[in-house]
Design a protein around this motif. Structure first.
Motif, PDB file in Angstrom:
ATOM      1  N   VAL A 101      13.401  13.490  -3.618  1.00 56.34           N
ATOM      2  CA  VAL A 101      12.915  13.060  -3.208  1.00 56.34           C
ATOM      3  C   VAL A 101      12.165  12.073  -4.836  1.00 56.34           C
ATOM      4  N   ASP A 102      12.513  11.180  -4.674  1.00 55.04           N
ATOM      5  CA  ASP A 102      12.683  10.443  -5.980  1.00 55.04           C
ATOM      6  C   ASP A 102      12.404   8.910  -6.446  1.00 55.04           C
ATOM      7  N   ASN A 103      11.634   8.154  -6.993  1.00 52.46           N
ATOM      8  CA  ASN A 103      11.549   6.897  -6.525  1.00 52.46           C
ATOM      9  C   ASN A 103      13.139   6.009  -6.343  1.00 52.46           C
ATOM     10  N   VAL A 104      13.141   5.514  -4.667  1.00 51.53           N
ATOM     11  CA  VAL A 104      14.598   4.614  -4.293  1.00 51.53           C
ATOM     12  C   VAL A 104      14.627   3.230  -5.968  1.00 51.53           C
ATOM     13  N   VAL A 105      14.218   3.878  -6.545  1.00 45.41           N
ATOM     14  CA  VAL A 105      14.485   2.474  -7.777  1.00 45.41           C
ATOM     15  C   VAL A 105      15.616   3.384  -8.922  1.00 45.41           C
ATOM     16  N   ILE A 124       0.803  -0.973  -0.176  1.00 46.03           N
ATOM     17  CA  ILE A 124      -0.618  -0.085   0.507  1.00 46.03           C
ATOM     18  C   ILE A 124       1.118   0.988   0.244  1.00 46.03           C
ATOM     19  N   ALA A 125       2.246   1.013   1.138  1.00 44.86           N
ATOM     20  CA  ALA A 125       2.374   2.118   0.899  1.00 44.86           C
ATOM     21  C   ALA A 125       3.354   2.525  -0.169  1.00 44.86           C
ATOM     22  N   HIS A 126       3.710   1.666  -0.998  1.00 43.80           N
ATOM     23  CA  HIS A 126       4.059   2.270  -2.342  1.00 43.80           C
ATOM     24  C   HIS A 126       3.442   2.353  -3.763  1.00 43.80           C
ATOM     25  N   GLY A 127       1.894   1.874  -3.179  1.00 40.25           N
ATOM     26  CA  GLY A 127       0.423   2.720  -3.244  1.00 40.25           C
ATOM     27  C   GLY A 127       1.151   4.318  -4.751  1.00 40.25           C
ATOM     28  N   ARG A 128       0.918   4.641  -2.332  1.00 39.82           N
ATOM     29  CA  ARG A 128       1.144   6.305  -2.889  1.00 39.82           C
ATOM     30  C   ARG A 128       1.932   6.713  -3.116  1.00 39.82           C
ATOM     31  N   GLY A 129       3.286   5.973  -2.975  1.00 39.04           N
ATOM     32  CA  GLY A 129       4.279   6.470  -3.973  1.00 39.04           C
ATOM     33  C   GLY A 129       4.694   6.814  -5.369  1.00 39.04           C
ATOM     34  N   GLU A 130       3.501   6.135  -6.224  1.00 40.13           N
ATOM     35  CA  GLU A 130       3.911   5.780  -7.081  1.00 40.13           C
ATOM     36  C   GLU A 130       2.391   6.816  -7.870  1.00 40.13           C
ATOM     37  N   PRO A 190      16.116   4.854   3.264  1.00 42.60           N
ATOM     38  CA  PRO A 190      14.163   5.329   2.101  1.00 42.60           C
ATOM     39  C   PRO A 190      13.546   4.323   2.710  1.00 42.60           C
ATOM     40  N   LEU A 191      12.547   5.291   2.279  1.00 39.53           N
ATOM     41  CA  LEU A 191      11.034   4.652   2.227  1.00 39.53           C
ATOM     42  C   LEU A 191      11.114   4.734   3.676  1.00 39.53           C
ATOM     43  N   GLU A 192      11.003   6.223   4.990  1.00 37.87           N
ATOM     44  CA  GLU A 192      10.798   6.238   6.154  1.00 37.87           C
ATOM     45  C   GLU A 192       9.549   6.723   6.331  1.00 37.87           C
ATOM     46  N   ASP A 193       9.336   6.097   7.867  1.00 40.69           N
ATOM     47  CA  ASP A 193       8.286   6.706   8.353  1.00 40.69           C
ATOM     48  C   ASP A 193       9.206   8.155   9.363  1.00 40.69           C
ATOM     49  N   GLY A 194       7.863   9.362   9.400  1.00 39.41           N
ATOM     50  CA  GLY A 194       8.391  10.263  10.035  1.00 39.41           C
ATOM     51  C   GLY A 194       9.018  10.514  11.319  1.00 39.41           C
ATOM     52  N   ASP A 195       7.711  10.116  12.126  1.00 39.00           N
ATOM     53  CA  ASP A 195       7.822   9.917  13.655  1.00 39.00           C
ATOM     54  C   ASP A 195       9.729   9.622  13.681  1.00 39.00           C
ATOM     55  N   ILE A 197      14.610   8.720   1.238  1.00 39.85           N
ATOM     56  CA  ILE A 197      14.900   8.470  -0.415  1.00 39.85           C
ATOM     57  C   ILE A 197      12.782   9.071  -0.590  1.00 39.85           C
ATOM     58  N   ASP A 198      11.943   9.439  -0.677  1.00 38.49           N
ATOM     59  CA  ASP A 198      11.051   9.884  -0.517  1.00 38.49           C
ATOM     60  C   ASP A 198       9.574  10.562  -1.570  1.00 38.49           C
ATOM     61  N   LEU A 199       8.973   9.478  -2.131  1.00 46.65           N
ATOM     62  CA  LEU A 199       8.602   9.970  -3.790  1.00 46.65           C
ATOM     63  C   LEU A 199       7.654  11.313  -2.965  1.00 46.65           C
ATOM     64  N   ASN A 200       7.281  11.184  -1.574  1.00 46.75           N
ATOM     65  CA  ASN A 200       5.769  11.984  -1.053  1.00 46.75           C
ATOM     66  C   ASN A 200       6.397  12.884  -0.688  1.00 46.75           C
ATOM     67  N   LEU A 201       7.345  14.565  -0.986  1.00 43.20           N
ATOM     68  CA  LEU A 201       7.626  15.638  -1.421  1.00 43.20           C
ATOM     69  C   LEU A 201       6.699  16.345   0.302  1.00 43.20           C
ATOM     70  N   LEU A 202       5.419  15.470   0.310  1.00 41.87           N
ATOM     71  CA  LEU A 202       5.084  16.579   1.677  1.00 41.87           C
ATOM     72  C   LEU A 202       4.707  15.913   2.818  1.00 41.87           C
ATOM     73  N   SER A 203       5.409  14.420   3.062  1.00 43.92           N
ATOM     74  CA  SER A 203       4.968  13.774   4.264  1.00 43.92           C
ATOM     75  C   SER A 203       6.357  14.380   5.441  1.00 43.92           C
ATOM     76  N   ARG A 204       5.178  13.604   6.516  1.00 47.99           N
ATOM     77  CA  ARG A 204       6.489  14.575   7.270  1.00 47.99           C
ATOM     78  C   ARG A 204       7.706  14.420   7.835  1.00 47.99           C
ATOM     79  N   THR A 205       8.450  12.780   6.981  1.00 46.72           N
ATOM     80  CA  THR A 205       9.713  12.194   7.422  1.00 46.72           C
ATOM     81  C   THR A 205      10.201  13.326   6.252  1.00 46.72           C
ATOM     82  N   SER A 206      10.153  14.050   5.120  1.00 46.77           N
ATOM     83  CA  SER A 206      10.674  14.616   4.049  1.00 46.77           C
ATOM     84  C   SER A 206      10.228  15.885   4.266  1.00 46.77           C
TER      85      SER A 206
HETATM   86  P1  ATP Z   1       4.557  10.093   7.384  1.00 44.18           P
HETATM   87  O1  ATP Z   1       4.966   9.555   8.304  1.00 44.18           O
HETATM   88  O2  ATP Z   1       6.807  10.594   6.748  1.00 44.18           O
HETATM   89  O3  ATP Z   1       4.476  11.299   7.042  1.00 44.18           O
HETATM   90  P2  ATP Z   1       3.681   8.009   6.122  1.00 44.18           P
HETATM   91  O4  ATP Z   1       4.735   7.121   7.908  1.00 44.18           O
HETATM   92  O5  ATP Z   1       2.899   8.095   7.282  1.00 44.18           O
HETATM   93  O6  ATP Z   1       4.693   9.573   5.879  1.00 44.18           O
HETATM   94  P3  ATP Z   1       4.492   5.345   4.934  1.00 44.18           P
HETATM   95  O7  ATP Z   1       3.339   5.151   5.024  1.00 44.18           O
HETATM   96  O8  ATP Z   1       5.125   4.919   5.766  1.00 44.18           O
HETATM   97  O9  ATP Z   1       4.187   7.080   5.122  1.00 44.18           O
HETATM   98  O10 ATP Z   1       5.384   5.213   3.479  1.00 44.18           O
HETATM   99  C1  ATP Z   1       6.535   5.861   3.848  1.00 44.18           C
HETATM  100  C2  ATP Z   1       6.761   6.554   2.089  1.00 44.18           C
HETATM  101  O11 ATP Z   1       7.915   5.799   1.399  1.00 44.18           O
HETATM  102  C3  ATP Z   1       5.632   7.000   1.525  1.00 44.18           C
HETATM  103  O12 ATP Z   1       5.642   8.498   1.271  1.00 44.18           O
HETATM  104  C4  ATP Z   1       5.229   7.587   0.195  1.00 44.18           C
HETATM  105  O13 ATP Z   1       5.419   7.896  -1.017  1.00 44.18           O
HETATM  106  C5  ATP Z   1       7.358   7.052  -0.285  1.00 44.18           C
HETATM  107  N1  ATP Z   1       7.947   5.386  -1.089  1.00 44.18           N
HETATM  108  C6  ATP Z   1       7.001   4.525  -1.837  1.00 44.18           C
HETATM  109  N2  ATP Z   1       6.980   4.281  -2.244  1.00 44.18           N
HETATM  110  C7  ATP Z   1       8.007   4.227  -3.040  1.00 44.18           C
HETATM  111  C8  ATP Z   1       9.814   4.501  -3.841  1.00 44.18           C
HETATM  112  N3  ATP Z   1       9.889   3.076  -4.236  1.00 44.18           N
HETATM  113  N4  ATP Z   1      10.470   5.189  -3.626  1.00 44.18           N
HETATM  114  C9  ATP Z   1      10.264   6.066  -2.528  1.00 44.18           C
HETATM  115  N5  ATP Z   1       9.376   6.579  -1.837  1.00 44.18           N
HETATM  116  C10 ATP Z   1       8.574   5.842  -1.943  1.00 44.18           C
END
Ligand code: ATP
Ligand code: MG
Length: 252
Positions: A199-203, A36-42, A162-167, A182-191
């Protein structure tokens, strides 16, 4: 086994990545939530046009320089990252003398070991944070992400997440570590909280970072410092947002 995706399918690359993750799920490396997290990234990848932007490249340069300059760099990996780029994780670790540590939100011993096995199959000599090795605790963090290796993340000065959570990003920054996300979601707390956000795909990002690490291997320290510290994350994120907005407006 990758299902038969026609090479000329307009979404071939994206579908191949999904198949890799589904295989990773079946072999116990990726969890349902990871899919599911990948879907948000996509979704965010669509917005940036599935390319590495100029801003992402700038952030990568700072990140790789920071890792080379670090005394104790660590690459923190989860299921998705290992599934998608185990080879590049090992290579980047080698080139920057970084340790590799498994750190999972949904932690089970079986999954830690499966991830360790895949990293070792790709050439990793040692993998930190598996089983009882993750005996130190990141303060103020409630999830299983708090359990870290005293010889790895706990005592690291620079951590690539790469692909971290904000906390945890926030908690690591509070521990005075430099955090590269490394996080495609530039609005996330992580970012927003990381020291450097790519702000790019890990791939796409990981192979580029391996290339940069090769290029920077013999760079003078003063040049590395310029690359590492002459970078403004807030400005870079703002430019990335402008890039997306401009792309959306041009579709009018
Ligand atoms: P936050 O706590 O930082 O606000 P989150 O913990 O809710 O965010 P997660 O659900 O843990 O976010 O997902 C991790 C993040 O990884 C998502 O923001 C998603 O956009 C990003 N992500 C998923 N797949 C990829 C990928 N292949 N490359 C880069 N980023 C990705
Ligand atoms: Mg989160």
């Amino acid at each position: 086994m990758l299902r038969n995706i026609p090479e000329n399918h307009p979404r071939a690359k994206s579908l191949q990545i999904r198949e890799l993750l589904v295989d990773g799920f079946r072999s116990g490396i990726v969890v349902e939530e990871g899919l599911i997290a990948h879907g948000r990234g996509e979704a965010f990848d669509y917005l940036i046009g599935e390319i590495s932007t100029e801003q992402a490249l700038k952030a990568m340069k700072s990140a790789v320089a920071l890792m080379i300059l670090a005394e104790r760099p660590v690459i923190s990996v989860n299921g998705n990252t290992t599934c998608l780029c185990a080879k590049e994780v090992v290579k980047l670790a080698e080139l920057t003398s970084a340790r590799i540590e498994v750190n999972l939100f949904y932690r089970t011993y079986e999954r830690e070991v499966a991830i360790e096995r895949l990293l070792k199959a790709n050439g990793a000599k040692e993998v930190y944070g598996v089983g009882s090795r993750a005996s130190a605790t990141i303060p103020e963090l409630m999830s299983d992400r708090r359990r870290v290796d005293p010889d790895g993340i706990y005592t690291a000065d620079v951590v690539l997440v790469p692909l971290e959570d904000g906390d945890r990003t926030e908690a690591l920054v509070k521990m005075k570590k430099k955090v590269i996300a490394i996080d495609l979601n530039l609005l996330s707390r992580t970012s927003q909280k990381a020291t450097v956000t790519i702000v790019d795909n890990v791939v796409r990002a990981m192979p580029k970072m391996v290339q940069l690490a090769k290029q920077y291997a013999h760079l003078q320290e003063s040049k590395l410092q310029k690359l590492a510290y002459g970078f403004d994350n807030t400005k870079n994120l703002e430019k990335s947002l402008q890039y997306i907005l401009k792309g959306l407006k041009s579709r009018d």
